[in-house]
Design a protein around this motif. Structure first.
Motif, PDB file in Angstrom:
ATOM      1  N   GLU A  16     -30.248 -37.913  14.230  1.00 49.01           N
ATOM      2  CA  GLU A  16     -29.289 -38.675  13.416  1.00 49.01           C
ATOM      3  C   GLU A  16     -30.173 -39.488  13.048  1.00 49.01           C
ATOM      4  O   GLU A  16     -31.315 -39.605  13.772  1.00 49.01           O
ATOM      5  CB  GLU A  16     -28.535 -39.660  14.537  1.00 49.01           C
ATOM      6  CG  GLU A  16     -27.374 -39.185  14.988  1.00 49.01           C
ATOM      7  CD  GLU A  16     -26.497 -39.954  15.649  1.00 49.01           C
ATOM      8  OE1 GLU A  16     -26.561 -41.440  15.497  1.00 49.01           O
ATOM      9  OE2 GLU A  16     -25.933 -39.470  16.704  1.00 49.01           O
ATOM     10  N   ARG A  17     -30.377 -39.299  11.419  1.00 49.13           N
ATOM     11  CA  ARG A  17     -31.316 -39.907  10.581  1.00 49.13           C
ATOM     12  C   ARG A  17     -30.435 -41.586  10.660  1.00 49.13           C
ATOM     13  O   ARG A  17     -28.955 -41.909  10.032  1.00 49.13           O
ATOM     14  CB  ARG A  17     -30.954 -39.477   9.249  1.00 49.13           C
ATOM     15  CG  ARG A  17     -31.258 -40.198   8.626  1.00 49.13           C
ATOM     16  CD  ARG A  17     -31.939 -39.434   6.684  1.00 49.13           C
ATOM     17  NE  ARG A  17     -32.391 -37.369   7.007  1.00 49.13           N
ATOM     18  CZ  ARG A  17     -33.163 -37.915   6.431  1.00 49.13           C
ATOM     19  NH1 ARG A  17     -34.459 -38.763   6.546  1.00 49.13           N
ATOM     20  NH2 ARG A  17     -34.393 -36.677   6.418  1.00 49.13           N
ATOM     21  N   ARG A  18     -31.500 -42.163  10.175  1.00 50.32           N
ATOM     22  CA  ARG A  18     -31.117 -43.531  10.466  1.00 50.32           C
ATOM     23  C   ARG A  18     -32.209 -44.649   9.336  1.00 50.32           C
ATOM     24  O   ARG A  18     -33.115 -43.186   9.150  1.00 50.32           O
ATOM     25  CB  ARG A  18     -31.085 -44.328  11.721  1.00 50.32           C
ATOM     26  CG  ARG A  18     -29.640 -43.899  12.779  1.00 50.32           C
ATOM     27  CD  ARG A  18     -29.561 -44.614  13.687  1.00 50.32           C
ATOM     28  NE  ARG A  18     -28.616 -44.265  14.132  1.00 50.32           N
ATOM     29  CZ  ARG A  18     -28.328 -44.633  15.527  1.00 50.32           C
ATOM     30  NH1 ARG A  18     -28.530 -46.372  15.834  1.00 50.32           N
ATOM     31  NH2 ARG A  18     -27.125 -43.868  16.062  1.00 50.32           N
ATOM     32  N   GLN A  19     -32.261 -45.523   9.078  1.00 50.73           N
ATOM     33  CA  GLN A  19     -33.193 -46.615   8.479  1.00 50.73           C
ATOM     34  C   GLN A  19     -33.373 -47.711   8.920  1.00 50.73           C
ATOM     35  O   GLN A  19     -32.223 -48.124   9.703  1.00 50.73           O
ATOM     36  CB  GLN A  19     -32.618 -46.792   6.990  1.00 50.73           C
ATOM     37  CG  GLN A  19     -32.217 -45.549   5.982  1.00 50.73           C
ATOM     38  CD  GLN A  19     -33.713 -44.316   5.725  1.00 50.73           C
ATOM     39  OE1 GLN A  19     -33.948 -43.372   6.071  1.00 50.73           O
ATOM     40  NE2 GLN A  19     -34.618 -45.009   5.000  1.00 50.73           N
ATOM     41  N   SER A  56     -36.285 -42.580  19.771  1.00 49.15           N
ATOM     42  CA  SER A  56     -36.555 -42.770  18.116  1.00 49.15           C
ATOM     43  C   SER A  56     -37.794 -42.581  18.284  1.00 49.15           C
ATOM     44  O   SER A  56     -38.747 -42.369  18.767  1.00 49.15           O
ATOM     45  CB  SER A  56     -36.079 -44.330  18.952  1.00 49.15           C
ATOM     46  OG  SER A  56     -34.767 -44.967  18.679  1.00 49.15           O
TER      47      SER A  56
END
Length: 154
Positions: A16-19, A56
């Protein structure tokens, strides 16, 4: 607790992409690492305990993870291990998390194609192997020799 760890396992869901708050990319995925052992009675290999990790990756590693990994793939992850206590909706628990410094496919189970990314860090400089007083040869420098490398192949 923060320890350096290497884990081999299976990606159990697409990353999953997160910022981050600073706008940097983070890729997160779950990894299942199952012990395999030989059953003495039957002589067969059997599954043992499964450890579950949240992985992560940050910045350029995160971008490469997002483009390269998918559910069901076997990978090797190197990074910093942390046990984190959590509480949510009245439940408590401990999660095992790894902040990845390197991630790659496990080539025991599959092949992969290496493509250098556009934003790959350029921190390693090839060594020509020439002394200051030596004349250049017609052959190109060894592409596998790097600054700081010894004569040992290991």
């Amino acid at each position: 607790m923060s320890e350096h760890i290497t884990v081999i396992g299976t990606v159990v869901g697409d990353p999953e992409r997160r910022q981050t708050a600073g706008g940097h990319t983070v890729a997160r995925f779950r990894l299942a690492s199952t012990e395999r052992r030989r059953d003495e009675a039957s002589g067969n290999w059997v599954d043992g305990h499964t450890n579950w990790f949240t992985i992560s990756a940050y910045r350029s590693l995160a971008e490469n993870v997002l483009q390269s990994l998918g559910k069901g793939q076997r990978v090797i992850v190197v990074g910093s291990f942390r046990l984190r206590q959590w509480e949510s909706a009245g439940k408590q628990g401990t999660s095992a998390e790894i902040e990845a410094s390197a991630v790659g496919h496990d080539l025991l189970w599959a092949t992969t194609e290496y493509r250098r990314s556009e934003s790959a860090p350029q921190t390693v400089t090839p060594v020509t192997g020439l002394r200051d007083d030596a004349a250049p040869s017609a052959s190109p420098p060894d592409e596998h020799a790097y600054a700081g490398a010894s004569d040992s192949p290991f």
